[in-house]
Design an enzyme around this catalytic site. Structure first.
Site, PDB file in Angstrom:
ATOM      1  N   GLU A  79       0.844  -1.203   0.000  1.00 48.53           N
ATOM      2  CA  GLU A  79       0.000   0.000   0.000  1.00 48.53           C
ATOM      3  C   GLU A  79       0.872   1.244   0.000  1.00 48.53           C
ATOM      4  O   GLU A  79       1.677   1.453   0.927  1.00 48.53           O
ATOM      5  CB  GLU A  79      -0.945  -0.016   1.213  1.00 48.53           C
ATOM      6  N   LYS A 259      -8.449  -1.022  10.600  1.00 50.43           N
ATOM      7  CA  LYS A 259      -7.703  -1.389   9.374  1.00 50.43           C
ATOM      8  C   LYS A 259      -6.501  -0.458   9.229  1.00 50.43           C
ATOM      9  O   LYS A 259      -5.402  -0.880   8.864  1.00 50.43           O
ATOM     10  CB  LYS A 259      -8.628  -1.306   8.153  1.00 50.43           C
ATOM     11  N   ASP A 275       3.612 -14.468  11.832  1.00 48.06           N
ATOM     12  CA  ASP A 275       2.362 -14.915  11.236  1.00 48.06           C
ATOM     13  C   ASP A 275       1.319 -13.793  11.339  1.00 48.06           C
ATOM     14  O   ASP A 275       0.684 -13.618  12.383  1.00 48.06           O
ATOM     15  CB  ASP A 275       1.925 -16.166  12.026  1.00 48.06           C
ATOM     16  N   HIS A 372      -2.675  11.282   0.276  1.00 48.35           N
ATOM     17  CA  HIS A 372      -2.376  10.080  -0.500  1.00 48.35           C
ATOM     18  C   HIS A 372      -2.159  10.376  -1.979  1.00 48.35           C
ATOM     19  O   HIS A 372      -1.783   9.494  -2.731  1.00 48.35           O
ATOM     20  CB  HIS A 372      -3.552   9.089  -0.403  1.00 48.35           C
TER      21      HIS A 372
HETATM   22  P1  NDP Z   1       9.184 -23.362  16.137  1.00 47.64           P
HETATM   23  O1  NDP Z   1       8.465 -24.626  15.924  1.00 47.64           O
HETATM   24  O2  NDP Z   1      10.240 -22.995  15.170  1.00 47.64           O
HETATM   25  O3  NDP Z   1       9.714 -23.338  17.628  1.00 47.64           O
HETATM   26  C1  NDP Z   1      10.568 -22.373  18.137  1.00 47.64           C
HETATM   27  C2  NDP Z   1      11.960 -22.921  18.139  1.00 47.64           C
HETATM   28  O4  NDP Z   1      12.850 -21.903  18.501  1.00 47.64           O
HETATM   29  C3  NDP Z   1      12.079 -24.042  19.128  1.00 47.64           C
HETATM   30  O5  NDP Z   1      12.453 -25.177  18.413  1.00 47.64           O
HETATM   31  C4  NDP Z   1      13.187 -23.596  20.068  1.00 47.64           C
HETATM   32  O6  NDP Z   1      14.174 -24.561  20.226  1.00 47.64           O
HETATM   33  C5  NDP Z   1      13.856 -22.472  19.305  1.00 47.64           C
HETATM   34  N1  NDP Z   1      14.390 -21.453  20.209  1.00 47.64           N
HETATM   35  C6  NDP Z   1      15.669 -21.007  20.187  1.00 47.64           C
HETATM   36  N2  NDP Z   1      15.841 -20.059  21.116  1.00 47.64           N
HETATM   37  C7  NDP Z   1      14.690 -19.911  21.766  1.00 47.64           C
HETATM   38  C8  NDP Z   1      14.234 -19.060  22.804  1.00 47.64           C
HETATM   39  N3  NDP Z   1      15.053 -18.174  23.387  1.00 47.64           N
HETATM   40  N4  NDP Z   1      12.963 -19.141  23.203  1.00 47.64           N
HETATM   41  C9  NDP Z   1      12.101 -19.999  22.628  1.00 47.64           C
HETATM   42  N5  NDP Z   1      12.463 -20.836  21.628  1.00 47.64           N
HETATM   43  C10 NDP Z   1      13.743 -20.797  21.194  1.00 47.64           C
HETATM   44  O7  NDP Z   1       8.182 -22.141  16.113  1.00 47.64           O
HETATM   45  P2  NDP Z   1       6.978 -21.837  17.022  1.00 47.64           P
HETATM   46  O8  NDP Z   1       6.660 -22.957  17.978  1.00 47.64           O
HETATM   47  O9  NDP Z   1       7.253 -20.508  17.597  1.00 47.64           O
HETATM   48  O10 NDP Z   1       5.778 -21.788  15.993  1.00 47.64           O
HETATM   49  C11 NDP Z   1       5.646 -20.693  15.098  1.00 47.64           C
HETATM   50  C12 NDP Z   1       5.208 -21.188  13.739  1.00 47.64           C
HETATM   51  O11 NDP Z   1       4.055 -22.009  13.857  1.00 47.64           O
HETATM   52  C13 NDP Z   1       4.828 -20.064  12.848  1.00 47.64           C
HETATM   53  O12 NDP Z   1       5.491 -20.259  11.611  1.00 47.64           O
HETATM   54  C14 NDP Z   1       3.325 -20.206  12.656  1.00 47.64           C
HETATM   55  O13 NDP Z   1       2.924 -19.747  11.402  1.00 47.64           O
HETATM   56  C15 NDP Z   1       3.137 -21.685  12.811  1.00 47.64           C
HETATM   57  N6  NDP Z   1       1.839 -22.171  13.245  1.00 47.64           N
HETATM   58  C16 NDP Z   1       0.825 -21.334  13.625  1.00 47.64           C
HETATM   59  C17 NDP Z   1      -0.383 -21.838  14.024  1.00 47.64           C
HETATM   60  C18 NDP Z   1      -1.440 -20.866  14.461  1.00 47.64           C
HETATM   61  O14 NDP Z   1      -1.163 -19.688  14.591  1.00 47.64           O
HETATM   62  N7  NDP Z   1      -2.681 -21.273  14.714  1.00 47.64           N
HETATM   63  C19 NDP Z   1      -0.663 -23.269  14.051  1.00 47.64           C
HETATM   64  C20 NDP Z   1       0.499 -24.064  13.699  1.00 47.64           C
HETATM   65  C21 NDP Z   1       1.683 -23.529  13.299  1.00 47.64           C
HETATM   66  P3  NDP Z   1      14.049 -25.745  21.260  1.00 47.64           P
HETATM   67  O15 NDP Z   1      13.081 -26.715  20.662  1.00 47.64           O
HETATM   68  O16 NDP Z   1      15.421 -26.268  21.356  1.00 47.64           O
HETATM   69  O17 NDP Z   1      13.535 -25.188  22.542  1.00 47.64           O
END
Ligand code: NDP
Length: 422
Positions: A79, A259, A275, A372
């Site tokens: 936009e 919005k 996300d 705009h």
């Molecule tokens: P990840 O699955 O990538 O998990 C976060 C990772 O970051 C973990 O594996 C963790 O490692 C690592 N990590 C490293 N440093 C840190 C820290 N300081 N604190 C926390 N974690 C750390 O991502 P999310 O679980 O955050 O999930 C986000 C994704 O899920 C987005 O892409 C989203 O689009 C998607 N999603 C969204 C949904 C929804 O909104 N309804 C449903 C399903 C998926 P370790 O494992 O070693 O702790």
């Protein structure tokens, strides 16, 4: 179903393009366009049925002073007026002393939902009795987050009516958005519910409500700053207050008010690899907390100070998810000098407030179109095929017309080209 699409997901991007070209009649030029933009890096692994990379412009908003810290804010948006308005709004708010932002809490909630429950109290009592065991199961399902200092915090039940019960888990997800770790923990709890309580679960998933991940931005502007003449300035302040009030009374207006806020919020969320659908859902649910959809921000005029406040649910992350996979995210975090998820939450809500201020001020003074106009004329010039060299000249000429249309833009572009050819 067209047999050409069978096992489509197993094809390479080139094969998919060839199938689309054949079945849908894509021209050579269209095929080249798609192919040129195709990514050779990680993008094909990020989504299913990858074809090409759809690019959006990224710019930076400047002039942001949040908690006395200056920020340059990466924003991804198509936009035209968003970044200009954010920078302009931020400049005026910086002159007023800057935006103050806070984070109230940063927890994620998830649900294990049970159906066909006859007696709610039996589930409630069981969960209350076994809450330590359930929290431990959740911890064991993703122990690394506990090592990082986070992990499951609370578990409780809610009667949803009609035989549905939600078991709500809250988790400190540290620096991540936490969707995947939450879902892993919830599924582990669901297994225990099925095996020990002998009750089947309907589903287990995080909630995007984000109401335990709230950030607030406030600013107080001396009225005299809003116009050269004090009476004019007071009129502007009063009109901003009234415009904000209308968004509390009328949901038709509130949608547009919000919005405008999300114009800025989404652009930063996208630049930071988060996300934006989750943030959009959370924001609009928050806007209807008391049953009526209302404006997310409010502006009040007292003692010659115009004070604006915006609170948003911002369950974002600075690690994990797409933040690692999209190469620009790490650079964008560096540009904005983001050191923690809380800092990013505060910056995003501050951008929302600056965007809202710029929109309301324009709306109640010169009107939204005037501000705009240049951007719109530039878009019109580009839409009729003006090149990067031709666009500035054509934009200038279009701005001299009262309400130019595509035919006039094309005619003027042809004239520019004829002159160049002379
Ligand atoms: P990840 O699955 O990538 O998990 C976060 C990772 O970051 C973990 O594996 C963790 O490692 C690592 N990590 C490293 N440093 C840190 C820290 N300081 N604190 C926390 N974690 C750390 O991502 P999310 O679980 O955050 O999930 C986000 C994704 O899920 C987005 O892409 C989203 O689009 C998607 N999603 C969204 C949904 C929804 O909104 N309804 C449903 C399903 C998926 P370790 O494992 O070693 O702790």
């Amino acid at each position: 179903m067209n047999a050409a699409f069978s096992q489509f997901y197993k094809r390479t991007p080139e094969q998919r393009l060839a199938i689309l070209a054949k079945t849908l009649g894509l021209s050579e030029t269209e095929q080249q366009e798609l192919q040129q933009r195709a990514d050779q890096g990680d993008a094909p692994l990020l989504i299913e049925n990858y074809l090409t990379t759809y690019q959006l412009p990224e710019g930076v908003a400047v002039n942001f002073l949040v908690n006395q810290h200056e920020y340059v804010v990466p924003m991804v948006t198509e936009e035209p007026s968003v970044i200009a308005a954010a920078s302009n709004g931020a400049k005026q708010l910086a002159q007023a002393g800057g935006i103050t932002a806070t984070v109230r809490s940063r927890l994620l909630t998830g649900q294990v939902v049970l159906s066909d429950v006859r007696v709610y109290a039996s589930i409630d009592d069981w969960v209350a009795l076994h809450q330590n065991e359930l929290l431990e199961v959740a911890r064991q399902a993703h122990p690394s987050i506990v090592k990082r200092g986070g992990g499951p915090q609370t578990i409780r039940t809610r009667d949803l009516g009609e035989g549905f019960v939600s078991i709500d888990l809250t988790v400190d997800v540290q620096s991540a958005m936490g969707a995947n770790m939450m879902n892993t923990m919830l599924e582990a709890i669901a297994d225990v519910i099925q095996n020990k309580l002998h009750h089947t679960t309907l589903f287990s998933i995080l909630s995007n409500a984000g109401d335990q991940s709230l950030a607030t931005a406030t600013v107080s502007i001396p009225v005299g700053q809003l116009a050269n003449d004090f009476d004019d300035a007071k009129r502007v302040a009063k009109r901003i207050e009234q415009a904000s009030r209308i968004a509390q009374l009328d949901s038709m207006r509130a949608v547009t008010h919000n919005k405008g806020i999300m114009n800025g919020v989404d652009a930063v969320v996208l630049a930071m690899g988060n996300d934006w659908r989750a943030i959009e859902s959370a924001a609009h649910a928050f806007a209807v907390t008391d049953g009526q959809y209302r404006g997310l921000s409010q502006w009040h005029l007292t003692d010659n100070q115009l004070t604006g406040t915006l609170t948003l649910p911002l369950p974002i992350g600075v690690v994990g998810g797409a933040t690692k996979v999209l190469p620009l995210v790490a650079i964008n975090q560096k540009i904005a000098q983001i050191k923690s998820p809380e800092e990013l939450m505060m910056l995003i809500v501050a951008v929302g407030l600056a965007q809202n201020f710029a929109a309301l001020k324009a709306l109640v003074t010169s009107g939204i179109q005037q501000g705009h106009m240049k951007m719109q004329m530039r878009s019109l010039a580009m839409s009729v095929g003006a090149t990067a060299v031709e666009t500035p000249a054509l934009t200038q000429q279009l701005m001299k017309l009262s309400d130019p249309n595509e035919a006039q833009a094309t005619q003027l572009l042809n004239q520019i080209r004829e002159k160049q050819g002379e």
